[in-house]
Design a protein around this motif. Structure first.
Motif, mmCIF file in Angstrom:
data_model
loop_
_atom_site.group_PDB
_atom_site.id
_atom_site.type_symbol
_atom_site.label_atom_id
_atom_site.label_comp_id
_atom_site.label_asym_id
_atom_site.label_seq_id
_atom_site.Cartn_x
_atom_site.Cartn_y
_atom_site.Cartn_z
ATOM 1 N N GLU A 316 -16.757 76.616 37.705
ATOM 2 C CA GLU A 316 -16.639 75.461 36.804
ATOM 3 C C GLU A 316 -16.368 75.881 35.361
ATOM 4 O O GLU A 316 -16.062 75.039 34.509
ATOM 5 C CB GLU A 316 -17.956 74.661 36.799
ATOM 6 N N CYS A 317 -16.521 77.168 35.068
ATOM 7 C CA CYS A 317 -16.404 77.605 33.672
ATOM 8 C C CYS A 317 -14.938 77.632 33.248
ATOM 9 O O CYS A 317 -14.108 78.284 33.893
ATOM 10 C CB CYS A 317 -17.031 78.989 33.504
ATOM 11 N N CYS A 527 -17.522 70.225 32.897
ATOM 12 C CA CYS A 527 -17.096 71.629 32.823
ATOM 13 C C CYS A 527 -18.232 72.475 32.250
ATOM 14 O O CYS A 527 -19.192 71.949 31.690
ATOM 15 C CB CYS A 527 -15.836 71.795 31.986
ATOM 16 N N THR A 528 -18.074 73.775 32.432
ATOM 17 C CA THR A 528 -19.073 74.697 31.884
ATOM 18 C C THR A 528 -18.468 75.461 30.723
ATOM 19 O O THR A 528 -17.338 75.941 30.811
ATOM 20 C CB THR A 528 -19.534 75.689 32.984
ATOM 21 N N VAL A 529 -19.234 75.542 29.648
ATOM 22 C CA VAL A 529 -18.807 76.288 28.466
ATOM 23 C C VAL A 529 -19.756 77.487 28.334
ATOM 24 O O VAL A 529 -20.968 77.307 28.187
ATOM 25 C CB VAL A 529 -18.901 75.405 27.196
ATOM 26 N N ALA A 530 -19.197 78.700 28.433
ATOM 27 C CA ALA A 530 -20.028 79.907 28.326
ATOM 28 C C ALA A 530 -20.058 80.365 26.874
ATOM 29 O O ALA A 530 -19.016 80.407 26.221
ATOM 30 C CB ALA A 530 -19.440 81.012 29.197
ATOM 31 N N VAL A 531 -21.240 80.669 26.374
ATOM 32 C CA VAL A 531 -21.354 81.067 24.961
ATOM 33 C C VAL A 531 -22.034 82.432 24.843
ATOM 34 O O VAL A 531 -23.083 82.673 25.446
ATOM 35 C CB VAL A 531 -22.175 80.040 24.142
ATOM 36 N N SER A 562 -21.758 71.481 30.391
ATOM 37 C CA SER A 562 -22.891 72.380 30.485
ATOM 38 C C SER A 562 -22.652 73.609 29.587
ATOM 39 O O SER A 562 -21.651 74.301 29.733
ATOM 40 C CB SER A 562 -23.026 72.734 31.965
ATOM 41 N N LEU A 563 -23.570 73.816 28.640
ATOM 42 C CA LEU A 563 -23.468 74.995 27.768
ATOM 43 C C LEU A 563 -24.325 76.093 28.382
ATOM 44 O O LEU A 563 -25.527 75.904 28.540
ATOM 45 C CB LEU A 563 -24.017 74.705 26.378
#
Ligand code: ADP
Ligand code: MG
Length: 587
Positions: A316-317, A527-531, A562-563
């Protein structure tokens, strides 16, 4: 007759914007300050109409990516930018949220109130707060800039093709991962186990300040020495060379996954002899010079690496964000939506370019019956350069001051309002102003605050976590670490407030850039947001402030975003890139 509620909403808005734009044009011709102010209030009212109940529906329809809405979007975006330029022309840096009933502001501004002046603290308070309307304007401007950057080269937002595609999670192998950030070099051993599993262990080295401003060879020799130390301690040396991925947090124009030419340094680096050179060649030459048995086979920006690392684990990322020394983001884009790639292909067939540019070469895995040609590519936005002209960003006199005295004036303006390298320094500049106005430290400038960059962003985190009545940990930072004598509780409250204003503004600005990307790629449905980055990891409630702003901007759709923290993703992702690249190298 149009009955569909979304179309009606869209039409209403379009009529509003067109008449607003016409009215604005009329005002420009008969320009007078009061009328300009009305335009501003109209612009912010228009933004307000996005809020609350219908927020997610209106957001998705207004920003939809479909072809027939493009011209409408362009009209909307240029109207917004125009309104923003008026704001700057008028020197009005911030409209603001209603003033809080705030004991702190009241006590610090008492003497000013007596002579009818606003205190410096209350001006700072106003200047650093960003209303929801302002956030909406920024989101629109970001979307417009993302599109412009994809259209042509040399736009402020570079939107650089990375030649990497989203991994599928089945890539395997053991790789060395190098991650050169603004502050640290991380060296890791990464095992990609397939099935989306990654194991990694590594070591962090601080890059000496002298090497950031010296000769390129010295910097790359330092990297080679660190890698040599790492593989020797772990006994990783083999007869054949180890393959490595290199995550490099500075803008490079990539011509393939294995080649990238440095466009500019920032975040304090100034090794000018590296500009326009292929950094993969430079690091591999350093490995040869130092007889290190490692060869870099893939170059990725750290935001791209963060995305690859998270996407390896989570399908999903689709966005990777850096919130560390600086800030940046990468996302997965359809090849069809990168018009400048086609221009390059065309130019390449007409001329012999200096740098070989073959856009569709080495995008992820090679096409085969099992792997059909990929139709997506990860784009490195280089969003730190957003609005370098300072037309729409809510820049304050402190931001100007920080930029002027930085090693790279006039560029990376957004990064200088968000990145960890700059937040402490902004606080220091504000403190100095407050002292000069007699509102802090009894009007006496502490020697430690006269030295630039002496107030660390890490202190802001510590002060943000101090919830004692007398702010005792803040006292330890100010009196113990910064040697500021006899601070009062009010001093410490003011310091804490300034830190919060600067930190929260950074988080809200980052949220605008993220929201704009999510809208641009039509992922409001989820969506997924990777930080990755130390600022995001350690600054108290940074994530909550981003989330709050996302909710203001996107309504209930924000819940679908989603973070996730991708600790060291900027390093491990370079190993994912190496796995992709290694599969392209003939045995
Ligand atoms: P890099 O950009 O080299 O990858 P990091 O992601 O580790 O490095 O970020 C380093 C930045 O994080 C430094 O510029 C510093 O300002 C900031 N930082 C370090 N410690 C903290 C902390 N405790 N809280 C907030 N920011 C911090
Ligand atoms: Mg980093």
């Amino acid at each position: 007759m149009i009955r569909d509620p979304q179309s009606i909403l869209w039409l209403n808005f379009a009529v509003g914007v067109v008449s607003g734009a016409g009215w604005y044009w009329y005002q420009q011709r008969n320009s007078s300050e009061p009328l300009k102010k009305s335009v501003l209030s109209l612009a912010s009212k228009e933004s307000e109409s996005f809020r609350n109940g219908s927020a997610s529906a209106s957001t998705s329809s207004l920003y939809s990516n479909t072809e027939n809405e493009t011209s409408f979007q362009a009209a909307l975006q240029s109207a917004v930018i125009d309104a923003a330029s008026i704001k700057v022309d008028m020197g009005v840096e911030n409209s603001c949220l209603p003033k809080e009933n705030d004991v702190l502001l009241a006590s610090s501004s008492k003497s000013h109130a007596d002579n009818g002046q606003a205190s410096v603290l209350s001006q700072v308070n106003d200047a650093f707060q960003l209303s929801t309307a302002k956030l909406h304007n920024l989101v629109r401007a970001f979307i417009a800039e993302y599109e412009k950057g994809l259209l042509a080269e040399n736009h402020t937002l570079k939107m650089l093709p990375s030649f990497a595609k989203r991994p599928c999670g089945s890539e395997t192998g053991t790789y060395i991962a190098l991650d050169l950030g603004g502050t640290n070099l991380r060296v890791c051993e990464v095992q990609l186990e397939g099935n989306g599993q990654i194991r990694s262990s590594g070591q962090k080295f601080t890059v000496p300040e002298s090497l950031k401003k010296g000769k390129g060879d010295d910097l790359f020799d330092f990297i080679a020495d660190c890698v040599s130390q790492f593989i020797n301690v772990r006994n990783l040396s083999k007869e054949s060379k180890l393959h490595a991925g290199f995550s490099f947090s500075f803008s490079c124009r990539q011509t393939s996954l294995q080649d990238g030419y440095l466009l500019l340094w920032h975040k304090g680096y100034e090794c000018d002899d590296v500009l326009n050179k292929n950094v993969v060649e430079l690091v591999n030459e350093a490995f040869e010079r130092k007889s290190v048995g490692v060869r870099v086979v893939a170059l990725v920006n750290d935001a791209v690496a963060t995305l690859l690392s998270s996407a390896y684990v989570n399908p999903e990322c689709c966005i990777g964000v850096i919130l560390g020394t600086g800030t940046n983001a990468a996302y997965v884009e359809d090849l069809d939506r990168i018009p400048k790639l086609k221009t390059h292909e065309h130019n390449a067939s007409q001329t012999t370019p200096e740098i070989p540019y073959s856009p569709l070469r080495n995008v992820g895995v090679p096409p085969s019956p099992i792997n059909p040609p990929t139709r997506t590519m990860v784009i490195n936005t280089e969003w730190g350069a957003f609005d370098n002209r300072r037309v729409i960003l809510p820049v304050t006199s402190y931001d100007y001051q920080l930029d002027r005295t930085s090693s790279s004036p006039g560029i990376q303006i957004f990064e200088k309002m968000v990145g960890g390298m700059f937040l402490g320094e902004l606080c220091r500049l504000i403190f100095l102003d407050l002292v000069k106005a007699g509102e802090l430290f009894n009007g006496i400038v502490p020697a430690s605050l006269e030295v630039s960059c002496n107030f660390l962003t890490a202190y802001m985190s510590r002060i943000g976590r101090d919830h004692t009545d007398e702010l005792m940990d803040t006292k330890l930072v100010l009196e113990g670490l910064l040697d500021i004598q006899k601070t009062t509780t009010l001093d410490r409250q003011i310091v804490k407030r300034v830190c919060a204003l600067v930190g929260i503004r950074a988080a809200r600005l980052a949220a605008c850039a993220i929201a704009a990307l999510v809208i641009k790629i039509n992922k409001l449905s989820g969506c997924t947001v990777a930080v990755d980055g130390t600022l995001y990891e350690f600054y108290p409630h940074f994530r909550s402030h981003i989330r709050d702003a996302l909710s203001e901007l996107l309504g209930i759709s924000a819940d679908k975003i989603s973070l996730v923290s991708s600790k060291d993703g900027s390093a491990t992702g370079s190993a994912v890139a190496a796995a992709i690249a290694a599969s392209l190298i003939p045995a």
